[in-house]
Design a protein around this motif. Sequence first.
Motif, PDB file in Angstrom:
ATOM      1  N   MET A   1       0.437  -1.044   0.042  1.00  0.00           N
ATOM      2  CA  MET A   1      -0.253  -0.311   0.096  1.00  0.00           C
ATOM      3  C   MET A   1       1.137   0.486   0.318  1.00  0.00           C
ATOM      4  SD  MET A   1      -2.439   1.431   3.463  1.00  0.00           S
ATOM      5  CE  MET A   1      -2.767  -0.794   3.862  1.00  0.00           C
ATOM      6  N   ASN A   2       0.598   2.264  -1.012  1.00  0.00           N
ATOM      7  CA  ASN A   2       1.319   3.162  -0.600  1.00  0.00           C
ATOM      8  C   ASN A   2       0.623   4.146   0.030  1.00  0.00           C
ATOM      9  OD1 ASN A   2       2.675   2.894  -3.664  1.00  0.00           O
ATOM     10  ND2 ASN A   2       1.091   3.287  -4.826  1.00  0.00           N
ATOM     11  N   ARG A   3       1.576   5.074   1.428  1.00  0.00           N
ATOM     12  CA  ARG A   3       1.723   6.217   1.991  1.00  0.00           C
ATOM     13  C   ARG A   3       2.028   7.162   1.496  1.00  0.00           C
ATOM     14  NH1 ARG A   3       1.750   1.214   5.918  1.00  0.00           N
ATOM     15  NH2 ARG A   3       1.561   2.772   7.992  1.00  0.00           N
ATOM     16  N   MET A   4       1.735   8.491   2.203  1.00  0.00           N
ATOM     17  CA  MET A   4       2.297   9.604   2.176  1.00  0.00           C
ATOM     18  C   MET A   4       2.498   9.790   4.215  1.00  0.00           C
ATOM     19  SD  MET A   4       1.090  11.805  -1.123  1.00  0.00           S
ATOM     20  CE  MET A   4       1.738  10.969  -2.356  1.00  0.00           C
ATOM     21  N   THR A   5       3.478  10.997   3.628  1.00  0.00           N
ATOM     22  CA  THR A   5       2.906  11.273   5.715  1.00  0.00           C
ATOM     23  C   THR A   5       1.762  12.944   5.500  1.00  0.00           C
ATOM     24  OG1 THR A   5       4.509  13.420   5.482  1.00  0.00           O
ATOM     25  CG2 THR A   5       5.004  11.372   6.283  1.00  0.00           C
ATOM     26  N   THR A   6       1.030  12.483   6.537  1.00  0.00           N
ATOM     27  CA  THR A   6       0.578  14.710   6.505  1.00  0.00           C
ATOM     28  C   THR A   6       1.161  15.608   4.949  1.00  0.00           C
ATOM     29  OG1 THR A   6       1.202  15.521   8.291  1.00  0.00           O
ATOM     30  CG2 THR A   6      -1.086  14.244   8.619  1.00  0.00           C
ATOM     31  N   GLN A   7       2.187  16.200   5.989  1.00  0.00           N
ATOM     32  CA  GLN A   7       3.390  16.616   4.960  1.00  0.00           C
ATOM     33  C   GLN A   7       3.381  16.714   3.405  1.00  0.00           C
ATOM     34  OE1 GLN A   7       3.917  15.530   7.824  1.00  0.00           O
ATOM     35  NE2 GLN A   7       4.088  16.968   9.411  1.00  0.00           N
ATOM     36  N   GLU A   8       4.130  15.151   3.419  1.00  0.00           N
ATOM     37  CA  GLU A   8       3.741  14.807   1.939  1.00  0.00           C
ATOM     38  C   GLU A   8       2.354  15.668   0.975  1.00  0.00           C
ATOM     39  OE1 GLU A   8       7.488  11.769   2.227  1.00  0.00           O
ATOM     40  OE2 GLU A   8       5.331  11.214   2.552  1.00  0.00           O
ATOM     41  N   VAL A   9       1.403  14.847   1.105  1.00  0.00           N
ATOM     42  CA  VAL A   9       0.259  14.636   0.923  1.00  0.00           C
ATOM     43  C   VAL A   9      -0.194  16.370   0.759  1.00  0.00           C
ATOM     44  CG1 VAL A   9      -2.887  14.816   1.681  1.00  0.00           C
ATOM     45  CG2 VAL A   9      -1.118  13.387   2.097  1.00  0.00           C
ATOM     46  N   GLU A  10       0.165  17.718   1.503  1.00  0.00           N
ATOM     47  CA  GLU A  10       0.075  18.861   1.385  1.00  0.00           C
ATOM     48  C   GLU A  10       0.684  19.467   0.444  1.00  0.00           C
ATOM     49  OE1 GLU A  10      -0.673  22.594   4.188  1.00  0.00           O
ATOM     50  OE2 GLU A  10       0.294  21.165   5.343  1.00  0.00           O
ATOM     51  N   LYS A  11       1.955  19.084   0.124  1.00  0.00           N
ATOM     52  CA  LYS A  11       2.500  19.113  -0.805  1.00  0.00           C
ATOM     53  C   LYS A  11       2.223  18.778  -2.248  1.00  0.00           C
ATOM     54  CE  LYS A  11       7.421  19.640   1.809  1.00  0.00           C
ATOM     55  NZ  LYS A  11       8.568  19.143   2.137  1.00  0.00           N
ATOM     56  N   TYR A  12       1.342  17.717  -2.381  1.00  0.00           N
ATOM     57  CA  TYR A  12       1.096  16.836  -3.862  1.00  0.00           C
ATOM     58  C   TYR A  12      -0.498  17.705  -4.037  1.00  0.00           C
ATOM     59  CZ  TYR A  12      -0.707  13.291  -6.308  1.00  0.00           C
ATOM     60  OH  TYR A  12      -1.197  12.114  -7.110  1.00  0.00           O
ATOM     61  N   MET A  13      -1.040  18.405  -2.920  1.00  0.00           N
ATOM     62  CA  MET A  13      -2.772  18.466  -2.824  1.00  0.00           C
ATOM     63  C   MET A  13      -1.945  20.562  -3.894  1.00  0.00           C
ATOM     64  SD  MET A  13      -4.106  17.905  -0.017  1.00  0.00           S
ATOM     65  CE  MET A  13      -5.514  19.393  -0.518  1.00  0.00           C
ATOM     66  N   ASN A  14      -0.750  21.173  -3.305  1.00  0.00           N
ATOM     67  CA  ASN A  14      -0.315  22.412  -4.176  1.00  0.00           C
ATOM     68  C   ASN A  14       0.348  21.813  -5.069  1.00  0.00           C
ATOM     69  OD1 ASN A  14      -1.382  23.686  -1.477  1.00  0.00           O
ATOM     70  ND2 ASN A  14       0.689  23.598  -0.457  1.00  0.00           N
ATOM     71  N   ALA A  15       1.264  20.529  -5.589  1.00  0.00           N
ATOM     72  CA  ALA A  15       1.317  20.901  -6.800  1.00  0.00           C
ATOM     73  C   ALA A  15       0.279  19.690  -7.815  1.00  0.00           C
ATOM     74  CB  ALA A  15       2.730  19.663  -6.548  1.00  0.00           C
ATOM     75  N   ASN A  16      -0.433  19.243  -6.834  1.00  0.00           N
ATOM     76  CA  ASN A  16      -1.932  18.785  -8.541  1.00  0.00           C
ATOM     77  C   ASN A  16      -3.052  19.172  -7.310  1.00  0.00           C
ATOM     78  OD1 ASN A  16      -3.406  17.576  -9.534  1.00  0.00           O
ATOM     79  ND2 ASN A  16      -2.201  15.918  -9.044  1.00  0.00           N
ATOM     80  N   ASN A  17      -3.649  20.900  -8.083  1.00  0.00           N
ATOM     81  CA  ASN A  17      -4.450  20.606  -7.718  1.00  0.00           C
ATOM     82  C   ASN A  17      -5.827  19.848  -7.512  1.00  0.00           C
ATOM     83  OD1 ASN A  17      -4.843  21.636 -10.161  1.00  0.00           O
ATOM     84  ND2 ASN A  17      -5.295  23.396 -10.108  1.00  0.00           N
ATOM     85  N   LYS A  18      -5.646  18.576  -8.801  1.00  0.00           N
ATOM     86  CA  LYS A  18      -6.927  17.786  -9.118  1.00  0.00           C
ATOM     87  C   LYS A  18      -7.361  16.234  -7.992  1.00  0.00           C
ATOM     88  CE  LYS A  18      -7.765  19.451 -13.259  1.00  0.00           C
ATOM     89  NZ  LYS A  18      -8.620  19.622 -14.831  1.00  0.00           N
ATOM     90  N   VAL A  19      -5.713  17.417  -6.877  1.00  0.00           N
ATOM     91  CA  VAL A  19      -6.061  15.707  -5.810  1.00  0.00           C
ATOM     92  C   VAL A  19      -7.560  15.084  -5.855  1.00  0.00           C
ATOM     93  CG1 VAL A  19      -4.932  14.384  -4.081  1.00  0.00           C
ATOM     94  CG2 VAL A  19      -3.371  16.522  -5.987  1.00  0.00           C
ATOM     95  N   SER A  20      -7.696  13.572  -5.849  1.00  0.00           N
ATOM     96  CA  SER A  20      -8.167  12.785  -4.711  1.00  0.00           C
ATOM     97  C   SER A  20      -9.026  13.025  -3.731  1.00  0.00           C
ATOM     98  CB  SER A  20      -9.349  12.197  -6.000  1.00  0.00           C
ATOM     99  OG  SER A  20     -10.053  11.135  -5.533  1.00  0.00           O
ATOM    100  N   ILE A  21      -9.533  13.823  -2.515  1.00  0.00           N
ATOM    101  CA  ILE A  21      -8.953  12.813  -1.207  1.00  0.00           C
ATOM    102  C   ILE A  21     -10.809  13.036  -0.864  1.00  0.00           C
ATOM    103  CG2 ILE A  21      -8.821  13.805   1.143  1.00  0.00           C
ATOM    104  CD1 ILE A  21      -6.169  14.848  -0.872  1.00  0.00           C
ATOM    105  N   ILE A  22     -10.019  11.153  -0.129  1.00  0.00           N
ATOM    106  CA  ILE A  22     -12.060  10.505   0.657  1.00  0.00           C
ATOM    107  C   ILE A  22     -11.680  10.474   2.173  1.00  0.00           C
ATOM    108  CG2 ILE A  22     -13.047   8.618   0.442  1.00  0.00           C
ATOM    109  CD1 ILE A  22     -11.954   7.654  -2.217  1.00  0.00           C
ATOM    110  N   ASP A  23     -12.664  10.968   2.235  1.00  0.00           N
ATOM    111  CA  ASP A  23     -12.704  11.276   4.382  1.00  0.00           C
ATOM    112  C   ASP A  23     -13.116  10.246   4.442  1.00  0.00           C
ATOM    113  OD1 ASP A  23     -12.116  11.662   6.642  1.00  0.00           O
ATOM    114  OD2 ASP A  23     -11.770  13.607   6.192  1.00  0.00           O
ATOM    115  N   VAL A  24     -12.746   8.874   5.352  1.00  0.00           N
ATOM    116  CA  VAL A  24     -13.573   7.738   5.780  1.00  0.00           C
ATOM    117  C   VAL A  24     -13.540   7.993   7.075  1.00  0.00           C
ATOM    118  CG1 VAL A  24     -12.355   6.466   3.512  1.00  0.00           C
ATOM    119  CG2 VAL A  24     -11.715   6.649   6.432  1.00  0.00           C
ATOM    120  N   ARG A  25     -13.938   9.152   7.450  1.00  0.00           N
ATOM    121  CA  ARG A  25     -14.544   8.997   8.826  1.00  0.00           C
ATOM    122  C   ARG A  25     -16.116   9.514   9.125  1.00  0.00           C
ATOM    123  NH1 ARG A  25     -12.084  14.375  10.963  1.00  0.00           N
ATOM    124  NH2 ARG A  25     -12.378  15.617   8.615  1.00  0.00           N
ATOM    125  N   GLU A  26     -16.986   8.860  10.370  1.00  0.00           N
ATOM    126  CA  GLU A  26     -18.036   9.307   9.583  1.00  0.00           C
ATOM    127  C   GLU A  26     -18.232  11.085   9.890  1.00  0.00           C
ATOM    128  OE1 GLU A  26     -20.077   6.169   9.724  1.00  0.00           O
ATOM    129  OE2 GLU A  26     -18.612   5.335   9.828  1.00  0.00           O
TER     130      GLU A  26
END
Length: 98
Positions: A1-26
């Motif tokens: 499984m691929n993993r990223m830290t929260t900091q890596e996700v934020e950088k990824y989002m800033n570099a790619n504005n079409k990132v799909s984020i799925i929040d699986v919390r209730e």
Amino acid sequence: MNRMTTQEVEKYMNANNKVSIIDVRETEEVRAGKIPGAVNIPLSLLEFRLQDIDKSKEHVLVCRSGNRSGMAAQLLQSRGYNVINMDGGMLDWDGPTE
């Protein structure tokens, strides 16, 4: 499984504005704040909402701590989806919320 830290996700989002984020919390948990643009599909409903997830995209999965999103990532990956688990979850998220 691929993993990223929260900091890596934020950088990824800033570099790619079409990132799909799925929040699986209730839903109640998401009311306290979520990553801007994230789609809420609770883990308990994920298997029933697979048709709502574009298989051609890469998806970053988020929860409170990274455990439920890890389970969601395993489920989706076993069904052929391209997913990344955000380690640390919203507990570690320092980026913007809505």
